[in-house]
Write a protein that holds these residues in place. Sequence first.
Motif, PDB file in Angstrom:
ATOM      1  N   UNK A   1      -7.212   3.900  21.014  1.00 16.18           N
ATOM      2  CA  UNK A   1      -8.541   3.202  22.523  1.00 16.18           C
ATOM      3  C   UNK A   1      -9.947   2.669  21.227  1.00 16.18           C
ATOM      4  N   UNK A   2      -9.665   3.439  19.671  1.00 17.64           N
ATOM      5  CA  UNK A   2     -10.926   3.775  19.662  1.00 17.64           C
ATOM      6  C   UNK A   2     -11.232   2.735  18.046  1.00 17.64           C
ATOM      7  N   UNK A   3      -9.629   2.537  17.915  1.00 14.90           N
ATOM      8  CA  UNK A   3      -9.632   1.232  16.759  1.00 14.90           C
ATOM      9  C   UNK A   3      -9.251   0.498  16.935  1.00 14.90           C
ATOM     10  N   UNK A   8      -2.866  -4.786  20.802  1.00  8.95           N
ATOM     11  CA  UNK A   8      -3.805  -3.925  22.099  1.00  8.95           C
ATOM     12  C   UNK A   8      -5.448  -4.062  22.837  1.00  8.95           C
ATOM     13  N   UNK A   9      -5.517  -3.670  23.247  1.00  6.85           N
ATOM     14  CA  UNK A   9      -7.293  -4.269  23.575  1.00  6.85           C
ATOM     15  C   UNK A   9      -8.103  -2.188  22.946  1.00  6.85           C
ATOM     16  N   UNK A  26     -11.709  -9.678  16.741  1.00  2.73           N
ATOM     17  CA  UNK A  26     -11.678  -8.988  16.524  1.00  2.73           C
ATOM     18  C   UNK A  26     -10.552  -9.081  15.333  1.00  2.73           C
ATOM     19  N   UNK A  27     -10.590  -8.225  13.747  1.00  2.00           N
ATOM     20  CA  UNK A  27      -9.667  -8.048  13.538  1.00  2.00           C
ATOM     21  C   UNK A  27      -8.776  -6.402  13.568  1.00  2.00           C
ATOM     22  N   UNK A  28      -7.673  -6.655  12.992  1.00  2.00           N
ATOM     23  CA  UNK A  28      -7.092  -5.737  13.523  1.00  2.00           C
ATOM     24  C   UNK A  28      -7.484  -4.107  11.994  1.00  2.00           C
ATOM     25  N   UNK A  29      -7.742  -3.516  12.517  1.00  2.00           N
ATOM     26  CA  UNK A  29      -8.583  -2.144  11.458  1.00  2.00           C
ATOM     27  C   UNK A  29      -7.651  -2.134  10.166  1.00  2.00           C
ATOM     28  N   UNK A  33      -3.897  -1.897   9.126  1.00  2.56           N
ATOM     29  CA  UNK A  33      -3.233  -2.140   8.245  1.00  2.56           C
ATOM     30  C   UNK A  33      -2.482  -1.946   7.212  1.00  2.56           C
ATOM     31  N   UNK A  34      -3.267  -0.746   6.577  1.00  3.19           N
ATOM     32  CA  UNK A  34      -2.850  -0.378   5.844  1.00  3.19           C
ATOM     33  C   UNK A  34      -1.257   1.487   5.735  1.00  3.19           C
ATOM     34  N   UNK A  35      -1.401   0.839   7.064  1.00  4.50           N
ATOM     35  CA  UNK A  35      -0.128   1.749   7.531  1.00  4.50           C
ATOM     36  C   UNK A  35       1.243   0.653   7.170  1.00  4.50           C
ATOM     37  N   UNK A  36       1.025  -0.325   7.891  1.00  2.00           N
ATOM     38  CA  UNK A  36       1.748  -1.270   8.554  1.00  2.00           C
ATOM     39  C   UNK A  36       2.125  -2.059   6.865  1.00  2.00           C
ATOM     40  N   UNK A  37       1.567  -1.489   5.607  1.00  2.00           N
ATOM     41  CA  UNK A  37       1.378  -2.687   4.762  1.00  2.00           C
ATOM     42  C   UNK A  37       2.581  -1.555   3.885  1.00  2.00           C
ATOM     43  N   UNK A  38       2.439  -0.310   4.295  1.00  2.00           N
ATOM     44  CA  UNK A  38       3.543   0.453   3.515  1.00  2.00           C
ATOM     45  C   UNK A  38       5.079   1.235   4.779  1.00  2.00           C
TER      46      UNK A  38
END
Length: 90
Positions: A1-3, A8-9, A26-29, A33-38
Amino acid sequence: DMIKVDGHPLCDGTRNVCIPASDPDWPEDLVIQSLRDVGAIIIGTTVSTEGGVTPLGYNAWWDGPFNPYNIDYYCGGSSSGSAVAVAAGI
């Protein structure tokens, strides 16, 4: 809820500054993105205390997060949503 997580809102625990899930400005933090990349699969977000600053771990605006073992008890702390997810085995 803070990134910002796509789909998700982003509310920082408050209703006053909530950014809708679909807001293109407001793009994804980067950390998400880094977590999704791996290969990470993001299954959801958690409720935080308002501004992440209360010691009880309760959010009056979003009604939780609750202790998964007894909803009559607070889960405590600023990382309460994450603690509840771990305790619930998510």
